[in-house]
Design a protein around this motif. Sequence first.
Motif, mmCIF file in Angstrom:
data_model
loop_
_atom_site.group_PDB
_atom_site.id
_atom_site.type_symbol
_atom_site.label_atom_id
_atom_site.label_comp_id
_atom_site.label_asym_id
_atom_site.label_seq_id
_atom_site.Cartn_x
_atom_site.Cartn_y
_atom_site.Cartn_z
ATOM 1 N N ARG A 89 2.713 -0.233 9.919
ATOM 2 C CA ARG A 89 1.984 -0.382 8.861
ATOM 3 C C ARG A 89 0.540 -0.957 8.978
ATOM 4 O O ARG A 89 -0.283 -0.687 8.235
ATOM 5 N N ALA A 93 -2.446 1.071 7.528
ATOM 6 C CA ALA A 93 -3.169 0.097 6.302
ATOM 7 C C ALA A 93 -4.738 0.057 6.412
ATOM 8 O O ALA A 93 -5.304 -0.359 6.073
ATOM 9 N N ASP A 234 11.524 -1.544 5.202
ATOM 10 C CA ASP A 234 10.212 -1.525 5.502
ATOM 11 C C ASP A 234 9.631 0.072 5.683
ATOM 12 O O ASP A 234 8.665 0.423 5.301
ATOM 13 N N VAL A 237 9.008 1.709 2.411
ATOM 14 C CA VAL A 237 7.932 1.315 1.562
ATOM 15 C C VAL A 237 6.594 1.938 2.493
ATOM 16 O O VAL A 237 5.559 2.356 1.973
ATOM 17 N N THR A 239 6.329 4.704 4.330
ATOM 18 C CA THR A 239 6.217 6.124 4.147
ATOM 19 C C THR A 239 5.926 6.380 2.843
ATOM 20 O O THR A 239 4.997 7.284 2.557
ATOM 21 N N GLU A 240 6.138 5.777 1.873
ATOM 22 C CA GLU A 240 5.892 6.242 0.507
ATOM 23 C C GLU A 240 4.652 5.583 0.322
ATOM 24 O O GLU A 240 4.104 6.168 -0.927
ATOM 25 N N THR A 241 3.977 4.692 0.739
ATOM 26 C CA THR A 241 3.038 4.093 0.198
ATOM 27 C C THR A 241 1.597 4.516 1.051
ATOM 28 O O THR A 241 0.442 4.459 0.697
ATOM 29 N N HIS A 242 2.086 4.999 2.391
ATOM 30 C CA HIS A 242 0.958 5.101 3.192
ATOM 31 C C HIS A 242 0.915 6.711 3.804
ATOM 32 O O HIS A 242 0.063 7.403 4.040
ATOM 33 N N THR A 244 3.348 9.642 3.190
ATOM 34 C CA THR A 244 3.443 10.811 2.168
ATOM 35 C C THR A 244 2.292 10.795 1.307
ATOM 36 O O THR A 244 1.796 12.172 1.049
ATOM 37 N N PRO A 245 1.607 9.979 0.669
ATOM 38 C CA PRO A 245 0.162 10.035 -0.027
ATOM 39 C C PRO A 245 -0.935 10.791 0.617
ATOM 40 O O PRO A 245 -1.421 11.594 0.301
#
Length: 259
Positions: A89, A93, A234, A237, A239-242, A244-245
């Motif tokens: 993360r 990020a 964790d 969250v 993979t879905e937020t950083h 896959t997009p």
Amino acid sequence: MDAKVEAAAAPAGTDAAERSVLLLWMIFTGLSIFAAFLLWRYGLIRLMVSSDRTYISSVIAVLYVVTCIHCFWRTRAIAREGEVARSCRTILAAPDGTKALLSDARGLPRGLVTDHIKSLVQKADAQAKGRIDQTLLLRTLADRLRGSNGFGAFVSDTLMKLGLLGTIIGFIIMLAPIASLDAADKVAMKSSMGLMSDGMAVAMYTTLAGLIGSILVRIQYYMLDSATQRVFSDAVVLTETHVTPALERRLDTSLGTPS
């Protein structure tokens, strides 16, 4: 300046989060060892071993120790996976974090969460367009994170049944002399009372050992399952937020469509 402060604070938070899982297990185990020391100090453990002629309570104690070692090994593994998830993360990020997804995500630390991200990258490379669905991959990740955690439930049930087995054997030993008991024979009466007392001791000690062992194992693996669930959450969250997009934007860019 703020970015540097956050980057310096991230490793400290990671170390604290990693230690918290092991620390909780160590506190619980330390209290259990202290309680066992008190029981041994006052002779209760020696009394249990000497009174249990079936040695079922000793088998329960040995199985409990082996299970504690397994739980410690699994707790360490989950703590490492939690650290990997937090490190991923932190990397993703960053402003240029999406570069870590290039070259099959080789820039990320090794672990099950990283393997899941690599699988998403490979799926995105093989997929021509559309949204990246990671449902099946998440199920696989959940199974891999759980690993052999089910061993705790098996041992807890086994300890309970061993205690029940000791109870049945103890009652058999206790009631066996009654069939041939002669009320007029005082010597036989005294011997029968001794056997009945031995049988009752076997029944009570094995039941107590089985119940306590089962409860303590349940508590340990409940904490382990909770930590495993947090790592999985964790990962979802992350993979879905950083992940896959970024992969979907890369697919749109390669197709020449606006992101």
